[in-house]
Design a protein around this motif. Structure first.
Motif, mmCIF file in Angstrom:
data_model
loop_
_atom_site.group_PDB
_atom_site.id
_atom_site.type_symbol
_atom_site.label_atom_id
_atom_site.label_comp_id
_atom_site.label_asym_id
_atom_site.label_seq_id
_atom_site.Cartn_x
_atom_site.Cartn_y
_atom_site.Cartn_z
ATOM 1 N N ASP A 48 0.823 -1.220 0.000
ATOM 2 C CA ASP A 48 0.000 0.000 0.000
ATOM 3 C C ASP A 48 0.852 1.264 0.000
ATOM 4 N N TRP A 49 1.990 1.226 0.706
ATOM 5 C CA TRP A 49 2.835 2.412 0.781
ATOM 6 C C TRP A 49 3.397 2.763 -0.591
ATOM 7 N N SER A 50 3.693 1.749 -1.403
ATOM 8 C CA SER A 50 4.140 2.020 -2.774
ATOM 9 C C SER A 50 2.994 2.565 -3.622
ATOM 10 N N LEU A 51 1.813 1.984 -3.463
ATOM 11 C CA LEU A 51 0.650 2.432 -4.222
ATOM 12 C C LEU A 51 0.347 3.899 -3.947
ATOM 13 N N ARG A 52 0.499 4.292 -2.698
ATOM 14 C CA ARG A 52 0.179 5.657 -2.273
ATOM 15 C C ARG A 52 1.053 6.700 -2.984
ATOM 16 N N GLU A 53 2.260 6.309 -3.374
ATOM 17 C CA GLU A 53 3.187 7.250 -4.006
ATOM 18 C C GLU A 53 3.045 7.302 -5.525
ATOM 19 N N LEU A 54 2.184 6.454 -6.096
ATOM 20 C CA LEU A 54 2.039 6.417 -7.551
ATOM 21 C C LEU A 54 1.113 7.523 -8.044
ATOM 22 N N PRO A 55 1.368 8.048 -9.235
ATOM 23 C CA PRO A 55 0.388 8.960 -9.852
ATOM 24 C C PRO A 55 -0.875 8.177 -10.217
ATOM 25 N N PRO A 56 -2.009 8.849 -10.371
ATOM 26 C CA PRO A 56 -3.283 8.146 -10.579
ATOM 27 C C PRO A 56 -3.282 7.173 -11.755
ATOM 28 N N ASP A 57 -2.705 7.557 -12.895
ATOM 29 C CA ASP A 57 -2.717 6.670 -14.064
ATOM 30 C C ASP A 57 -1.990 5.361 -13.781
ATOM 31 N N ALA A 58 -0.833 5.444 -13.116
ATOM 32 C CA ALA A 58 -0.070 4.240 -12.812
ATOM 33 C C ALA A 58 -0.793 3.368 -11.784
ATOM 34 N N ALA A 59 -1.418 4.002 -10.786
ATOM 35 C CA ALA A 59 -2.173 3.240 -9.782
ATOM 36 C C ALA A 59 -3.353 2.510 -10.415
ATOM 37 N N GLN A 60 -4.037 3.185 -11.339
ATOM 38 C CA GLN A 60 -5.168 2.559 -12.012
ATOM 39 C C GLN A 60 -4.718 1.407 -12.913
ATOM 40 N N LEU A 61 -3.567 1.553 -13.528
ATOM 41 C CA LEU A 61 -3.057 0.456 -14.361
ATOM 42 C C LEU A 61 -2.691 -0.746 -13.498
ATOM 43 N N LEU A 62 -2.057 -0.501 -12.348
ATOM 44 C CA LEU A 62 -1.726 -1.616 -11.458
ATOM 45 C C LEU A 62 -2.987 -2.368 -11.054
ATOM 46 N N GLN A 63 -4.044 -1.653 -10.771
ATOM 47 C CA GLN A 63 -5.317 -2.291 -10.437
ATOM 48 C C GLN A 63 -5.830 -3.089 -11.624
ATOM 49 N N ALA A 64 -5.752 -2.534 -12.826
ATOM 50 C CA ALA A 64 -6.240 -3.228 -14.022
ATOM 51 C C ALA A 64 -5.463 -4.505 -14.299
ATOM 52 N N LEU A 65 -4.196 -4.535 -13.889
ATOM 53 C CA LEU A 65 -3.396 -5.740 -14.100
ATOM 54 C C LEU A 65 -3.917 -6.910 -13.267
ATOM 55 N N GLY A 66 -4.784 -6.634 -12.311
ATOM 56 C CA GLY A 66 -5.423 -7.709 -11.566
ATOM 57 C C GLY A 66 -6.309 -8.581 -12.439
ATOM 58 N N LEU A 67 -6.663 -8.104 -13.633
ATOM 59 C CA LEU A 67 -7.448 -8.896 -14.579
ATOM 60 C C LEU A 67 -6.594 -9.902 -15.344
ATOM 61 N N ALA A 68 -5.266 -9.742 -15.271
ATOM 62 C CA ALA A 68 -4.379 -10.627 -16.020
ATOM 63 C C ALA A 68 -4.455 -12.050 -15.477
ATOM 64 N N ARG A 69 -4.409 -13.013 -16.384
ATOM 65 C CA ARG A 69 -4.440 -14.412 -15.972
ATOM 66 C C ARG A 69 -3.074 -14.889 -15.491
ATOM 67 N N GLU A 70 -2.028 -14.294 -16.038
ATOM 68 C CA GLU A 70 -0.665 -14.694 -15.691
ATOM 69 C C GLU A 70 0.129 -13.466 -15.252
ATOM 70 N N SER A 71 1.285 -13.733 -14.663
ATOM 71 C CA SER A 71 2.110 -12.638 -14.146
ATOM 72 C C SER A 71 2.983 -12.008 -15.220
ATOM 73 N N THR A 72 3.024 -12.576 -16.422
ATOM 74 C CA THR A 72 3.760 -11.976 -17.531
ATOM 75 C C THR A 72 2.758 -11.438 -18.549
ATOM 76 N N PHE A 73 3.085 -10.303 -19.154
ATOM 77 C CA PHE A 73 2.164 -9.672 -20.098
ATOM 78 C C PHE A 73 2.951 -8.722 -20.993
ATOM 79 N N THR A 74 2.333 -8.314 -22.093
ATOM 80 C CA THR A 74 2.953 -7.384 -23.032
ATOM 81 C C THR A 74 2.313 -6.007 -22.900
ATOM 82 N N LEU A 75 2.885 -5.052 -23.607
ATOM 83 C CA LEU A 75 2.311 -3.711 -23.637
ATOM 84 C C LEU A 75 0.894 -3.746 -24.195
ATOM 85 N N ASP A 76 0.687 -4.522 -25.253
ATOM 86 C CA ASP A 76 -0.659 -4.616 -25.835
ATOM 87 C C ASP A 76 -1.637 -5.250 -24.852
ATOM 88 N N ASP A 77 -1.169 -6.261 -24.102
ATOM 89 C CA ASP A 77 -2.039 -6.875 -23.088
ATOM 90 C C ASP A 77 -2.472 -5.838 -22.054
#
Length: 361
Positions: A280-309
């Motif tokens: 959470d402490w790392s999340l708190r320091e992120l700008p909104p766009d990056a924080a929202q992307l990290l949340q969106a990565l929760g939809l990923a099926r695997e821990s590896t992904f591409t820019l297009d993914d």
């Protein structure tokens, strides 16, 4: 006769007393018991320090890595190994870059703490630049070891650097602190998760139990589920103590898997030993766009992904996603092993899924 009489007279005590010795700070926290692994990283730091000292150059080493990867433990362990080489003292300061209260220590306050370590009698000046100059003047020519832990930014660290070449500075931070390399000649050492055998060894020492051959498959599952992250392994080991015989506790822990293990990795009443709080402490320091992307990565099926993914998961355009991914890489939350190919370890993926479920970002 008068001369002899003067010599034979007892002198007042104040004439005979010596000036008090200068304060020699020894502020290093205790070394982590059972420190395990990191042989290559320790060798690299040692080579950087010894090379700079032999050339008469300033030595600043920045240890970077994600939350819970063991940056502080490594820096303190190395500092204890070389502490005797610095007879003028060892300084330690937690800059609170990522901490419960969410307020990194301003350079002005940090310099006040560093100056106080030497018991300087004069009142330090008010300005940051003036305090920085006073600190550099006071430590000029001294052989000091300075550990600046948990740094948030280059601007926080730079005023705290000694000006001479006789001191060594170790800095830890979650961000890359690239500016220190560019302008101050710092050498960066990046920390990844532990190798499997190192992780097993750390877990074994933390549990206080030597694993049998029959237990190894379950132990490997635990180590993998903990993403070979030192903090996660130590929390898991601490929570095992006193719960059941080791073989029963190991089997139960191995059966949890990454998703359920993430919720298990906490210590009541201690935020610094609770994995979600540390993330959470790392999340708190992120700008909104990056924080929202990290949340969106929760939809990923695997821990590896591409820019297009990532663009597909977030619904944002590639340029925006690329910028946000750069921010996550800089914050050591996502790795980029190849151009436009990314990875986040299993516990961070589980964390992203919790953010997604809670809708907190």
């Amino acid at each position: 006769r008068y001369w002899w009489w003067c010599r034979s007279r007892p002198r007042p005590t104040r004439w005979c007393s010596r000036a008090p010795l200068a304060t020699i700070p020894a502020q290093l926290p205790h070394d982590v018991p059972g420190f395990t692994g990191r042989t290559a990283e320790l060798r690299r730091i040692g080579d950087v320090v010894s090379g700079a000292q032999s050339r008469g150059e300033a030595s600043v080493v920045v240890v970077t890595g994600g939350p819970g990867v063991g940056k502080t433990a490594l820096a303190i362990h190395f500092a204890h190994r070389i502490a005797r080489q610095f007879p003028d003292g060892q300084l330690y300061l937690d800059l609170q870059g990522y901490a419960p209260h969410g307020r990194p220590t301003p350079p002005h306050e940090a310099l006040g703490s560093l100056l106080a370590a030497f018991r300087i009698r004069t009142e330090p000046p008010d300005g940051t630049l003036e305090r920085s100059a006073l600190f550099r003047s006071h430590v000029a020519g001294r052989r000091l070891l300075v550990v600046l832990d948990n740094a948030a930014s280059v601007e926080q660290v730079r005023p705290l650097l000694p000006g001479g070449s006789s001191s060594v500075v170790l800095v830890t931070g979650r961000t890359a602190l690239t500016g220190l390399a560019v302008r101050d000649g710092a050498r960066r050492i990046g920390l990844d998760v532990l190798q499997e055998e190192e992780a097993i060894s750390l877990f074994s020492r933390a549990v206080g139990h030597t694993f049998t051959a029959a237990q190894y498959p379950a132990v490997r599952k635990i180590v993998d589920a903990c993403a070979r992250l030192p903090l996660a392994l130590r929390i898991a080991a601490a929570r095992m103590h006193g719960t059941a015989p080791p073989n029963v506790a190991i089997a139960a822990l191995a059966a949890l898997g990454e998703e359920h293990l993430f919720d298990y990795l906490h210590v009541p009443g201690d935020e610094r030993a609770t994995l979600r709080c540390v993330f959470d402490w790392s999340l708190r320091e992120l700008p909104p766009d990056a924080a929202q992307l990290l949340q969106a990565l929760g939809l990923a099926r695997e821990s590896t992904f591409t820019l297009d993914d990532a663009a597909e998961l977030s619904g944002a355009d590639r340029r925006t996603v690329r910028r946000s991914l750069d921010t996550l890489v800089e914050a050591s939350l996502v790795d980029e092993p190849m151009p436009d190919h990314f990875r986040l370890h299993g516990l961070l993926l589980a964390y992203a899924r919790r953010l997604l479920d809670a809708g907190l970002v």
